[in-house]
Design an enzyme around this catalytic site. Structure first.
Site, PDB file in Angstrom:
ATOM      1  N   HIS A  60      47.400  43.457  43.098  1.00  0.00           N
ATOM      2  CA  HIS A  60      48.677  42.980  43.607  1.00  0.00           C
ATOM      3  C   HIS A  60      49.354  41.544  43.289  1.00  0.00           C
ATOM      4  O   HIS A  60      50.340  40.928  43.730  1.00  0.00           O
ATOM      5  CB  HIS A  60      48.300  42.900  45.448  1.00  0.00           C
ATOM      6  CG  HIS A  60      48.225  44.441  45.775  1.00  0.00           C
ATOM      7  ND1 HIS A  60      48.979  45.476  45.717  1.00  0.00           N
ATOM      8  CD2 HIS A  60      47.200  44.937  46.571  1.00  0.00           C
ATOM      9  CE1 HIS A  60      48.750  46.458  46.135  1.00  0.00           C
ATOM     10  NE2 HIS A  60      47.801  46.167  46.776  1.00  0.00           N
ATOM     11  N   ARG A  85      39.951  42.040  40.796  1.00  0.00           N
ATOM     12  CA  ARG A  85      40.285  43.323  41.459  1.00  0.00           C
ATOM     13  C   ARG A  85      41.108  44.001  40.584  1.00  0.00           C
ATOM     14  O   ARG A  85      42.170  43.379  40.134  1.00  0.00           O
ATOM     15  CB  ARG A  85      40.956  42.866  42.550  1.00  0.00           C
ATOM     16  CG  ARG A  85      41.394  44.228  43.329  1.00  0.00           C
ATOM     17  CD  ARG A  85      41.677  44.495  44.873  1.00  0.00           C
ATOM     18  NE  ARG A  85      42.894  43.515  45.133  1.00  0.00           N
ATOM     19  CZ  ARG A  85      43.343  43.612  46.366  1.00  0.00           C
ATOM     20  NH1 ARG A  85      42.763  44.213  47.529  1.00  0.00           N
ATOM     21  NH2 ARG A  85      44.487  42.902  46.740  1.00  0.00           N
ATOM     22  N   ASP A  99      35.629  42.307  30.117  1.00  0.00           N
ATOM     23  CA  ASP A  99      35.558  41.232  28.710  1.00  0.00           C
ATOM     24  C   ASP A  99      36.054  39.692  29.150  1.00  0.00           C
ATOM     25  O   ASP A  99      36.009  38.886  28.084  1.00  0.00           O
ATOM     26  CB  ASP A  99      36.163  42.035  27.517  1.00  0.00           C
ATOM     27  CG  ASP A  99      35.448  42.823  26.788  1.00  0.00           C
ATOM     28  OD1 ASP A  99      34.287  43.126  27.111  1.00  0.00           O
ATOM     29  OD2 ASP A  99      36.010  43.847  26.294  1.00  0.00           O
TER      30      ASP A  99
END
Length: 270
Positions: A60, A85, A99
């Site tokens: 978000h 997230r 990564d």
């Protein structure tokens, strides 16, 4: 994946850089927050507050791939654990997030065991999973060489799944049972919208309370950690004491800034 495979819960790997994992394993009740603003300086400022971890919100938040990398590097360099997230569960999204050198993933809206199993599969190196290797950055975030990182990542990375829907609540027992899922995290706003049809929950609705209790019970039953989002430190203290959560996230950078200014302006204008 066999339940006998070492995970974040059972690992004997000792790495002082992994602040969040170390606190969870010692039962110290770590505190985190969400970061939604794309800025390496924001990452540094928030990391220096005393938090144990920062969840870089690529679902978000206003954070793209380059900012995600910069935030993780800044946070981990200051001795705090960065989690990502992610915005989805496809293999390329999970690989790209790992990564960066993040210490773990938070995966939104996991609704069934198959989805949880896929997250674990794409987050683990072979032979346990299908994660590919080709970047020097993950090891840097853990303070290791690449060979050292590859030997330990499968059992030290935190895999956190969010339960935010009716379907997720219905299936939470089988989700929490998935080997490689380390922590079950409650997204209270989406959960309220799904269960009650409105946001935010008042907190005393029987359906909402029942859903929360079912999620926490499933985590405990399967020996997994549990956590949730709360609005402030007062609520964090009571949730730790009364509900037995292992980890809590106190709001996020955007709300923290707004709330401080709103409060101070109300005082100044009285």
């Amino acid at each position: 994946m066999s339940s006998s495979v070492p995970t974040a819960h059972t690992t004997t790997v000792s790495n002082p850089r992994l602040r969040l994992l170390n606190k969870l394993k010692s039962g110290e009740k770590p505190l985190l927050t969400f970061m939604a603003i794309s800025s390496v300086r924001m990452a540094q400022i928030v990391a220096l507050t005393g938090l144990d971890g920062i969840i870089v919100d690529c679902e978000h938040g206003n954070i793209g791939d380059e900012s995600m990398h910069d935030a993780v590097a800044a946070i981990s360099a200051l001795g705090v654990s960065p989690l990502i997230r992610v915005r989805g569960t496809s293999s390329d999204i999970l690989k790209r997030a790992l990564d960066t050198g993040a210490h773990g993933l938070m995966v939104p809206q996991v609704n069934n065991a198959a989805e949880a199993e896929a997250v674990v599969r794409y987050s683990k190196f072979p032979p346990l999973g299908l994660r590919g290797q080709g970047s020097a950055f993950p090891a840097i975030g853990h303070g290791l060489t690449t060979p050292e990182y590859m030997k330990t990542a499968n059992e030290t990375l935190l895999t956190c799944v969010q339960i935010e829907t009716k379907e997720g609540v219905e299936n939470v027992d089988t989700i929490a049972a998935v080997p490689g899922v380390d922590l079950v995290f409650i997204g209270p706003n989406d959960l309220a919208q799904s269960v009650l049809g409105y946001v935010p929950a008042k907190g005393d609705e029987p359906e909402f309370i029942s859903a929360i209790e079912k999620i926490v019970a499933a985590a405990k039953k399967h020996g997994k950690w549990s956590g949730r989002l709360v609005n402030n430190g007062t609520l964090a203290k009571s949730e730790f004491e009364e509900k037995g959560y292992d980890m809590l996230a106190i709001t996020g950078d955007t709300k923290a800034i707004q709330n401080w200014y709103i409060g101070e302006l109300e005082i100044a204008r009285k």
